[in-house]
Design an enzyme around this catalytic site. Sequence first.
Site, short mmCIF file in Angstrom:
data_model
loop_
_atom_site.label_atom_id
_atom_site.label_comp_id
_atom_site.label_asym_id
_atom_site.label_seq_id
_atom_site.Cartn_x
_atom_site.Cartn_y
_atom_site.Cartn_z
N TYR A 149 2.70 -2.99 1.90
CA TYR A 149 2.06 -2.64 0.64
C TYR A 149 1.91 -1.13 0.50
O TYR A 149 2.36 -0.53 -0.49
CB TYR A 149 0.70 -3.33 0.55
CG TYR A 149 -0.04 -3.09 -0.75
CD1 TYR A 149 0.43 -3.62 -1.93
CD2 TYR A 149 -1.22 -2.35 -0.78
CE1 TYR A 149 -0.24 -3.42 -3.13
CE2 TYR A 149 -1.90 -2.14 -1.97
CZ TYR A 149 -1.41 -2.67 -3.14
OH TYR A 149 -2.08 -2.46 -4.33
N ASP A 150 1.28 -0.50 1.51
CA ASP A 150 1.03 0.94 1.44
C ASP A 150 2.32 1.72 1.21
O ASP A 150 2.42 2.55 0.30
CB ASP A 150 0.41 1.45 2.75
CG ASP A 150 -0.88 0.75 3.10
OD1 ASP A 150 -1.36 -0.06 2.30
OD2 ASP A 150 -1.40 1.00 4.20
N GLU A 151 3.33 1.44 2.03
CA GLU A 151 4.55 2.24 1.99
C GLU A 151 5.44 1.90 0.80
O GLU A 151 6.13 2.76 0.27
CB GLU A 151 5.33 2.09 3.29
CG GLU A 151 4.63 2.69 4.50
CD GLU A 151 4.58 4.23 4.43
OE1 GLU A 151 5.27 4.89 5.22
OE2 GLU A 151 3.84 4.76 3.57
N ASN A 194 -15.85 -12.22 -1.59
CA ASN A 194 -16.27 -12.96 -0.39
C ASN A 194 -17.79 -13.01 -0.30
O ASN A 194 -18.39 -14.08 -0.09
CB ASN A 194 -15.72 -12.29 0.87
CG ASN A 194 -14.35 -12.82 1.26
OD1 ASN A 194 -13.78 -13.64 0.57
ND2 ASN A 194 -13.84 -12.35 2.38
N ASP A 210 -18.48 -2.83 11.64
CA ASP A 210 -19.92 -2.65 11.80
C ASP A 210 -20.64 -2.37 10.48
O ASP A 210 -21.86 -2.17 10.46
CB ASP A 210 -20.21 -1.55 12.82
CG ASP A 210 -19.67 -0.18 12.38
OD1 ASP A 210 -19.20 -0.06 11.23
OD2 ASP A 210 -19.72 0.76 13.20
N THR A 214 -16.94 2.83 4.32
CA THR A 214 -17.36 3.00 2.93
C THR A 214 -16.23 2.66 1.96
O THR A 214 -15.06 2.74 2.29
CB THR A 214 -17.81 4.44 2.66
OG1 THR A 214 -16.69 5.33 2.74
CG2 THR A 214 -18.89 4.88 3.62
N ASP A 277 -7.60 -0.68 8.86
CA ASP A 277 -8.58 -0.67 7.77
C ASP A 277 -9.22 0.71 7.68
O ASP A 277 -9.73 1.22 8.68
CB ASP A 277 -9.66 -1.73 8.05
CG ASP A 277 -10.65 -1.85 6.91
OD1 ASP A 277 -10.22 -2.04 5.78
OD2 ASP A 277 -11.87 -1.78 7.18
#
Length: 319
Positions: A149-151, A194, A210, A214, A277
């Site tokens: 997706y990113d590339e 979700n 954790d 952001t 992520d």
Amino acid sequence: MTFWGNKSVLVAGGAGFIGRHLVEAVLHSGSKVYVLDDFSTGQEEPLKALDQTNLIVQNCDISQPTTLPQVDIIYNLASPASPVHYQSDPIRTWKTNILGTLQLLEAAQTYAATFVQASTSEVYGDPLSHPQKETDWGHVNPVGPRACYDESKRAAETVLMDAVRTLDADVRIARIFNTYGPGMTASDGRAIPNFVAQAKTGKALTIHGDGTQTRSFCHVSDTVAGLLRLGEVPAARGEIFNIGNSVENTILEIAQEIVALFGNGNDIVFENRPVDDPQRRRPDIKKAQDLLGWTPKVALREGLMTLLDRDEPVLADTL
């Protein structure tokens, strides 16, 4: 909305989350809208609820050769955007974002149409700079599980900007940051849908990591307003814009806010964080403010309240 009233508009991916809201807004202006979608992740039923007078919907995979209608403006939102979806068939994701973009670009050149590309904040990867500016080159893993997706989105930007330089193509690129709002589904694995689904059903809210990472969440009405401005403002030609909300929250703060609005004292649990992520994500939107006259208007709590009375969890498509 005098600019839009006499236009014909093609929205590739118009059955997706942002696409459906964009289609509705353009129809409301009185313009004619052609929707192309293969419904692999988009939903057909919400389109049926719209005014059909100026709406034509075609089941179509834009990575495959097809005859495209002559229009004034092309919006390319045709891509799976959720990691769950784009990682399930990464080769198809590549084909959609590269071959599909090329086919739509060729149509835009043939018809002298404006081309608005829905790119993504994912082109910044796990950014080294903060907030992210359009001039940032990004920090992306080109061979990781998110890279399809990113590339491919980065490659689509490359070919479109080459077309600007060599063909004088009328291209405008929106790097869309996290978007939420009515119509999202909980099945694609994104944070807000979700959390809302879990809060409404009394389950513990699941945070991957954790919770200190952001994001900047933009209500879909603001995102659509930004896309409309890209299509109509002459100064947007040949430019790239961050489209997103500049207010930054931790994922834990988002979860706590949703428990307060939707839940019944739900617990919050923590699980492993996905590979690659990003830790921080916030757009610098000064360019959009200056050249487009666009600024998000919907605050997070106000935006979440638009989901409060809906039976569906909320959507998650975006880019």
